[in-house]
Scaffold this active site. Structure first.
Site, mmCIF file in Angstrom:
data_model
loop_
_atom_site.group_PDB
_atom_site.id
_atom_site.type_symbol
_atom_site.label_atom_id
_atom_site.label_comp_id
_atom_site.label_asym_id
_atom_site.label_seq_id
_atom_site.Cartn_x
_atom_site.Cartn_y
_atom_site.Cartn_z
ATOM 1 N N HIS A 164 0.833 -1.203 0.000
ATOM 2 C CA HIS A 164 0.000 0.000 0.000
ATOM 3 C C HIS A 164 0.871 1.258 0.000
ATOM 4 C CE1 HIS A 164 -3.669 2.322 1.097
ATOM 5 N NE2 HIS A 164 -2.775 3.127 1.657
ATOM 6 N N GLU A 165 1.801 1.331 0.936
ATOM 7 C CA GLU A 165 2.639 2.527 1.035
ATOM 8 C C GLU A 165 3.616 2.628 -0.137
ATOM 9 O OE1 GLU A 165 1.810 4.723 3.031
ATOM 10 O OE2 GLU A 165 0.465 3.526 4.276
ATOM 11 N N HIS B 228 1.984 4.565 -2.845
ATOM 12 C CA HIS B 228 2.110 6.004 -2.602
ATOM 13 C C HIS B 228 3.509 6.493 -2.972
ATOM 14 C CE1 HIS B 228 -1.751 6.372 -0.755
ATOM 15 N NE2 HIS B 228 -1.455 5.700 0.340
#
Length: 419
Positions: free
Chosen positions: A18-19, A22
């Site tokens: 997920h990160e 980003h």
């Protein structure tokens, strides 16, 4: 211990992916990413690569990517400050020493008259030895503050989050949940290739070691032509006949490697929901194929996404209560149960959790990715961004409420499983 390891790996992978979404899209947009963190709270482990510090933190409740400009810059050089300047080969300032200047004998010490380290990238000041001459110093785009011996990279406005286009900012935020869906698809596809997807064919899959089928002489991939002179063509037909015949001998007419043979077997009686059914200890046949696995992975990702969205909708409309939510403790206990069923089911569980994480993060709640995207949508409609301080306050309140919800859910989990 296996559950702890499984939980840590699953949690770590889901948050990392997920990160990472980003991080990658932010870097592609040219945003300075100061930190990539798994977990919150005190640092347990960290290292720096290029511009970014990668950290593992103590509390396993998420992660974050700290992008320049999202929070107020920690260091502000104002008029009257005494700072030390170090220069690169081009004569530009590449390091601004904030304190302990005596440790840098090569630094030029000045009293700051004016500094703009976002747009103009300049410092104006007087040397302490010549307080009459005001000098302008050009600051490099790749420069650092030195505070207590630690280097902190200066972020020009063009490297800050707010300087990017609406599309770039949207993708930097949306990429996190997006990568959770991509991860789920990859896991489902991998399982389809390695473990296979069930197919409704009149064939035998894996045999249990203590089942009547293995004892009778059946083998995996045997094709069933008929049972007791009843022709069958699907797995569902085979199951229906076996379940309806507990403790009754059945004669299977099968085909194996091009040869036909008859094998008798007596299904073992098994009690299921108060009803006696026959079983012979055979699993559904599985097909292992990239051609099949990829589209099936897409269908499974879509199906789980739809089911989770329906569940979230029921929670919002009050059909589910908050007591039915699970936090880290509940997920840990569920992982413990799933881990007992083998690695393939555990991987499927990880894929479902990844989809769940992606959906939850897309909810239009302040402090979540969906909340940020909601502000971007408003910006697109009104043609200008909402005041950063007001938006920051909304996200701060949202984060506090999320932490409160996390505490309530965790306490419910503890009561449910341990009290």
């Amino acid at each position: 211990m296996e559950t702890v390891i499984s939980f840590i790996i699953i949690f770590g992978v889901l948050v990392f992916v997920h990160e990472w979404g980003h991080l990658i899209f932010a870097k592609r947009a040219g945003i300075l990413c100061r930190e990539f963190a798994i977990g919150f709270g005190p640092k347990v482990f960290s290292f720096k690569k290029n511009e970014t510090v990668y950290t593992i933190r103590l509390l396993p409740i998420g992660g974050f990517v700290r992008m320049a400009g999202e929070d107020p810059e920690m260091i502000d050089v104002k008029a009257g400050y005494h700072v030390g300047l170090l220069f690169n080969e081009q004569g530009e300032v590449n390091k601004v020493v904030i304190n302990n200047k005596d440790k840098y004998p090569d630094a030029k010490i000045i009293e700051v008259e004016h500094a703009d380290l976002e747009h103009e990238m300049i410092i104006k000041g007087y040397e302490l030895s010549d307080e009459e001459t005001l000098t302008l110093y050009k600051v490099s785009d790749e420069s650092y503050f030195i505070v207590d011996g630690q280097e902190v990279q200066i972020a020009p406005y063009k490297r800050q989050f707010a300087s990017k286009t609406l599309w770039q900012r949207t993708m930097a935020i949306f990429a996190g949940p997006m990568m959770n869906f991509v991860l789920a698809f990859i896991i489902f596809a991998f399982l389809g290739i390695v473990h296979g997807y069930p197919v409704n064919e009149a064939k035998l899959g894996d045999l249990t070691p203590d089942g009547p089928a293995l004892a009778a002489g059946f083998q995996k991939d045997d094709t069933v032509i008929a049972i007791n002179d009843t022709t069958v063509s699907t797995w569902e037909e085979i199951v229906a006949i076996i379940q309806a015949s507990p403790s009754e001998e059945l004669l299977f007419h099968i085909e194996r490697n091009g040869q036909s043979m008859n094998i008798p077997v007596t299904p073992k009686a098994d009690e299921v929901d108060g009803e006696t059914r026959g079983i012979i200890g055979v699993y559904m046949p599985m097909e292992k194929s990239i051609v099949t696995a990829i589209p099936r992975a897409g269908v499974e990702t879509y199906t789980w996404t739809k089911e989770i969205i329906i569940g979230v909708g029921k929670l919002v409309t009050g059909q589910f209560s908050i007591d039915m939510l699970s936090g880290p403790v509940g997920i840990y206990k569920s992982t413990e149960v799933v881990a007992e069923s083998g690695i393939f089911l555990l991987m499927r569980w990880a894929a479902v959790l990844s989809i769940n994480l992606g959906i939850i993060n897309l909810l239009p709640i302040p402090a979540l990715d969906g909340g940020r995207l909601m502000f971007f949508a408003v910006e697109a409609v009104r043609g200008k961004p909402i005041d950063r301080h007001k938006e920051g306050l909304v996200h701060l309140i949202g984060f506090a409420l999320l932490m409160l919800l996390m505490l309530v859910v965790t306490w419910n989990d503890i009561q449910r499983f341990f009290l």
